[in-house]
Each structure stands twice: as structure tokens, then as C-alpha cells.
Scaffold this active site. Structure first.
Site, PDB file in Angstrom:
ATOM      1  N   GLU A 266      21.919 -24.175   9.105  1.00 38.41           N
ATOM      2  CA  GLU A 266      22.673 -23.565   8.006  1.00 38.41           C
ATOM      3  C   GLU A 266      23.135 -24.631   7.019  1.00 38.41           C
ATOM      4  O   GLU A 266      23.645 -25.675   7.407  1.00 38.41           O
ATOM      5  CB  GLU A 266      23.887 -22.824   8.570  1.00 38.41           C
ATOM      6  CG  GLU A 266      24.770 -22.169   7.515  1.00 38.41           C
ATOM      7  CD  GLU A 266      26.011 -21.524   8.116  1.00 38.41           C
ATOM      8  OE1 GLU A 266      26.638 -20.712   7.424  1.00 38.41           O
ATOM      9  OE2 GLU A 266      26.349 -21.828   9.288  1.00 38.41           O
ATOM     10  N   LYS A 335      22.653 -14.225   3.408  1.00 39.98           N
ATOM     11  CA  LYS A 335      23.589 -13.773   4.424  1.00 39.98           C
ATOM     12  C   LYS A 335      24.374 -12.556   3.949  1.00 39.98           C
ATOM     13  O   LYS A 335      24.913 -12.531   2.848  1.00 39.98           O
ATOM     14  CB  LYS A 335      24.553 -14.908   4.794  1.00 39.98           C
ATOM     15  CG  LYS A 335      25.455 -14.586   5.975  1.00 39.98           C
ATOM     16  CD  LYS A 335      26.310 -15.797   6.358  1.00 39.98           C
ATOM     17  CE  LYS A 335      27.154 -15.496   7.592  1.00 39.98           C
ATOM     18  NZ  LYS A 335      28.005 -16.640   7.965  1.00 39.98           N
ATOM     19  N   CYS A 387      24.489 -17.795  11.241  1.00 41.38           N
ATOM     20  CA  CYS A 387      25.761 -18.090  11.883  1.00 41.38           C
ATOM     21  C   CYS A 387      26.398 -16.843  12.511  1.00 41.38           C
ATOM     22  O   CYS A 387      25.871 -16.262  13.454  1.00 41.38           O
ATOM     23  CB  CYS A 387      26.701 -18.764  10.885  1.00 41.38           C
ATOM     24  SG  CYS A 387      28.202 -19.442  11.628  1.00 41.38           S
TER      25      CYS A 387
END
Length: 513
Positions: A266, A335, A387
Site C-alpha cells: 500500500e 479503495k 488494508c
């Protein structure tokens, strides 16, 4: 007076026992892995509440939640204390508010159970699995949701985890509750049928591998995960942008020709994409010449909005046509499930001026779509999650397609140091592989980076807190798990069986009157 004192003491001991039971649950999760603790703890909690009023059951559930979340999520203290800029007292106060909020949900489940019992609902205790399921659904949904520490995760390494590919991790939690209920009912009535229910639920997973619908093919991918181990304190320093990028390139370039897919974690590229697209284009061309692909986390800036993104460079293998890299090319993922405080700040006009905790770097992201096209890399397709998103099973499942070869998740757990948070995060990711029957690739900044097979077992892992790479040959798997096909509907139906038992009891009681 003596009776009142005895009742007060008994209530006090019961509440303390509920608090301790919740705290003990932390040892059932990674890295402690004592999965066997869960059923005895749940059974004892039911025993504590078996004759309680709805109000007292609420207190028991609430204190159980305080113990559960305080011990299980204590690792959050590390990030707030290190990067939040708050005094210790304020840090503890912030965590206390979070734990008190999360504890509302187990309290609600136990209150609803005892409320049903108070209204003479037959077999009210059999409602507990359904009530717990609904309370956990609320916890994972309200205020964007926080589904961490689902009870099902405790069984990722247990043989009971075999249920996950059929019912999902949430369904595993439902069956854990049914085991606890059956044990309590057996102890109360000494009827063997209840012992039979518990034994059957505990024995069935030994048969499930024989019904496994998954099959490995002859196709496989050579995968390299790159762990840069960049210090969080300097990660967003503008002077660190290029040294960080060179760290990842130096670890990757010697492996270009020997691997199909290379994965960086990430935000491995910390400079926003529009300002580094010329460098990315050169990397893309070098990857194409080496016949390999690279997926990296990066920040995208577009039309005044920032996105926490993944982009694929190099050979994509899509319809035998290579898509040239340019800012905004289609081979990317943005995301959707943003982390509160870390990636967006609710009521930001009020909170941001209060403390550095509410004004962290890159805490104003925009959301990507809930469902997005899989990434393409060297002819393989990868369903991505960044994540925190990997803890949302419904979203991960929604992004699985019929052509998905691998699950992919990237993270930066540097925020949490040597706490048990990264181990829990890895355990959650492995549950997704087990549920959906697809190998999983997980690249992080400083660990835990690992390759996981379709049964949730690790194929290879990098040492934590080191600059390292992980190389593995990952098989392509065919077949669809029942959970991938139906989601949580079967788990919900099984949870509702308790309510069905109660309704049948009501009908029989009226017929006998």
C-alpha cells in the site's frame, strides 16, 4: 438485608467474570492461536446470563464487550500514542470511547435473548446465534462499520475453520454459539440430544474436505512480494519519495525476468501519480521488455480528489493486447472502505483542529466504487482489497468474479509496531482465502507479507520488520465454494433455525392447551 447483600455480591462477581471472559478471548486470536478457548468462554457467558433479567443481561454483555475489545484491540494504542500527538490520558479516553461503542453490540444480543425469555418465549436460548449474527451485522455496517474480531477468525487455524468455505467466517461464529447453547442445554436438562448437537457440529468438519469443490490446475504464477520496511515517521517526507521508490526498484529489478507478478505494498509510491507518471511509464516499459507485471499501491490525484489506489504496470495479458500506461489507465483499483480518522475524518471541521490525530497525512481520501473490475497481470486476474477492506467479507466477495485467479491485499501495518494488530490482520486476510477458495497475495510495508493458498495456509512469508522479498509459485484454482456462491444466506438461515425451533414450540404448546 443479608439476602440483598448476597444478591449484590453475586451480581458483582458475575459482572467481573463477564469482563474477564471477554478479555480472555484475545488469546483465541492470532498470534496466540488458542482457538479452543472460544466455546468454553461462550458457554460460561451463557451460564452467567441464564437466569438474569434483561437489564442485567445488558450489563453482562456490555462488560463482556469491554473486556473483549479492550484486550483484542489494545494494539490501536500504539498508533495513537506514536502518531496521534495526544497526551496519554487523551489517548486512553479516545480508545475508551471506541471500546464503549463497540460493546453496545454484544450487550444488545444478550439483552434481546433475556427479553425473549422474560416473555416466555420457548427455547429462548436458541435465539442467541441469530441475535449475535444480527448484532455483528450492525457492528460491521453502522457508521461505515468496524467488523474486526469476528469470532469466526479465531478458527482460521482450527479444524472448525473448514466451515468457512461453506458458511463464511460469520457462519463459523454462528456454529460456535450453537455449540455453546447445546452444551448449556445439556447441562441444564441432561438430555442426550443436546450433547448430540454439540458433538455433531464439532465432528462434521472432518467430513467436509471430502466435499471440497476446489481443484488445482496445471497453471501457476511465479509471484514476488516486496517488503520495503520504510519507517512510518519518514514515509510521507517529500525528501523520502525517491529513496523509497528506489528501495522497491532495487529489490524488484533483479527478479523481473524470473517472476510473472511482482507486488508492492500500500502506498509504496508516495508521490501522487500525476507527478510521477513519467517514471511509472519507464517502469512499465522495462516490465514489458522483461515479460512481467507489477502491481503497486500509489496515491492518485484526480479532479481535486485523492484516492488510495493500486495500479498494474507491465504485461497485463488482457485479450492479448497490452494497454499502454498513462495516468488514468483502466488497470487500477481504488479503495472503497476507508479507515475512519486515518483516511477520512467524520465531522472534520470540528475534529481536525483539536489534535494531530485528526489531521494525519493523507486523511482526506475519496471512495472508489464498491464493486470494481479485477486487476490484470501477466494474463492473471486479481481481486483487490487495500488494508482495512480485507476485514469486510461482503465487499471482498462482491469483487470476486468467475475469472478471478487470486485475491490480492496490500497494507501498511507499520502504524502498529510489534503489537498483535498485524497478526490479527494477517489472520483476517487468510480467512478470506479460506472462504472464497482462492490463493491470496499479501504485501505490506514491514510485515506480515505472505502468500496463502486456497485453504488459508501460508505458502511463504517474509520476516517482519525487515527489508525483504517473498518468492512463491502459486497455483491457479478452479471451482467455487458455497460461500463464494451464496454469501451469508446459508449462515443466516442456520442462525434463524433457533427462531424456528421457538415457533414450533409455541405451536405445540397451543395445540396441547
Amino acid at each position: 438485608m443479608k439476602t440483598l447483600i448476597n444478591k449484590t455480591m453475586t451480581a458483582g462477581w458475575s459482572r467481573l467474570a463477564a469482563l474477564l471472559c471477554g478479555a480472555l478471548l484475545v488469546f483465541a486470536y492470532a498470534p496466540f492461536q488458542q482457538s479452543w478457548l472460544v466455546i468454553p468462554i461462550l458457554t460460561f457467558l451463557l451460564w452467567l446470563g441464564r437466569n438474569s433479567s434483561p437489564r442485567r443481561a445488558w450489563h453482562l454483555g456490555y462488560l463482556f464487550g469491554i473486556g473483549w475489545f479492550s484486550a483484542g484491540l489494545s494494539w490501536i494504542y500504539v498508533s495513537i500514542d506514536t502518531f496521534g500527538g495526544l497526551p496519554v490520558v487523551a489517548t486512553i479516553a479516545v480508545l475508551a470511547v471506541l471500546f464503549m461503542y463497540l460493546s453496545l453490540f454484544p450487550a444488545l444480543a444478550l439483552w434481546a435473548w433475556r427479553s425473549a425469555a422474560a416473555r416466555n418465549w420457548p427455547c429462548a436460548i436458541w435465539l442467541v446465534p441469530l441475535l449475535w449474527y444480527l448484532a455483528e451485522w450492525l457492528r460491521g455496517t453502522l457508521l461505515t462499520g468496524f467488523p474486526w474480531l469476528d469470532l469466526g477468525y479465531t478458527q482460521t487455524d482450527s479444524y472448525l475453520g473448514q466451515y468457512a468455505s461453506w458458511l463464511g467466517g460469520t457462519g463459523v461464529a454462528v456454529l460456535l454459539w450453537y455449540c455453546a447453547v447445546a452444551i448449556i442445554e445439556y447441562l441444564r436438562t441432561r438430555q442426550k440430544r443436546y450433547a448430540g448437537v454439540a458433538i455433531s457440529l464439532l465432528a462434521l468438519p472432518f467430513l467436509l474436505p471430502w466435499l471440497n469443490p476446489l481443484e488445482r490446475t496445471d497453471n501457476e504464477a511465479n509471484v514476488l512480494l516486496v517488503q520495503g520496511n520504510i519507517a512510518q515517521s519518514s514515509k510521507w517526507n517529500p525528501d523520502q519519495h525517491w529513496p523509497s521508490l528506489m528501495t522497491y526498484l532495487d529489490l524488484s529489478r533483479p527478479n523481473y525476468s524470473s517472476h510473472d507478478i511482482i507486488v508492492w505494498p500500500e502506498s509504496a509510491v508516495t508521490m501522487p501519480e500525476p507527478y510521477t507518471d513519467d517514471v511509472l511509464e519507464n517502469i512499465h516499459k522495462a516490465l514489458v521488455q522483461s515479460d512481467t507485471a507489477l502491481i503497486t499501491g500509489i496515491l492518485d490525484y484526480r479532479q481535486f480528489d485523492y484516492y488510495n489506489s493500486l495500479i498494474a504496470l507491465g504485461v497485463d495479458g488482457a485479450d492479448d493486447v497490452e494497454e499502454a500506461y498513462y495516468h488514468g489507465h483502466s488497470n487500477r483499483y481504488e479503495k472503497h472502505q476507508l479507515l475512519p480518522i486515518g483516511e477520512f475524518v467524520p465531522f472534520e471541521d470540528i475534529l481536525r483542529p483539536l489534535a494531530p490525530l485528526f489531521d494525519l497525512p493523507m486523511s482526506s481520501f475519496s471512495r472508489g466504487d464498491y464493486q470494481q473490475t479485477n486487476l490484470r497481470a501477466k494474463g492473471f486476474t486479481l481481486s483487490a482489497a487495500i488494508c482495512y477492506e480485507i476485514a469486510f467479507p461482503r465487499q471482498v466477495r462482491a469483487n470476486l468474479s468467475a475469472t478471478t485467479d487470486f485475491l490480492l491485499t496490500v497494507s501498511n501495518d507499520t502504524w502498529f509496531g510489534a503489537s498483535h494488530g498485524p497478526a490479527q490482520h494477517m489472520q483476517i486476510a487468510r480467512m478470506r482465502a479460506l472462504e472464497l477458495g482462492r490463493p491470496l497475495l499479501r504485501a505490506t510495508n514491514n510485515g506480515i507479507s505472505a502468500v496463502v493458498d486456497e485453504t488459508g495456509h501460508e505458502i511463504a512469508r517474509a520476516p517482519q520488520f525487515e527489508e525483504a522479498t517473498v518468492s512463491a509459485v502459486v497455483p491457479v484454482v478452479t471451482g467455487t465454494t458455497l460461500y463464494a456462491r451464496w454469501g451469508e444466506w446459508l449462515a443466516l438461515w442456520i442462525a434463524a433455525c433457533g427462531a424456528i425451533i421457538g415457533l414450533i414450540s409455541i405451536v405445540k404448546r397451543h395445540q396441547n392447551q
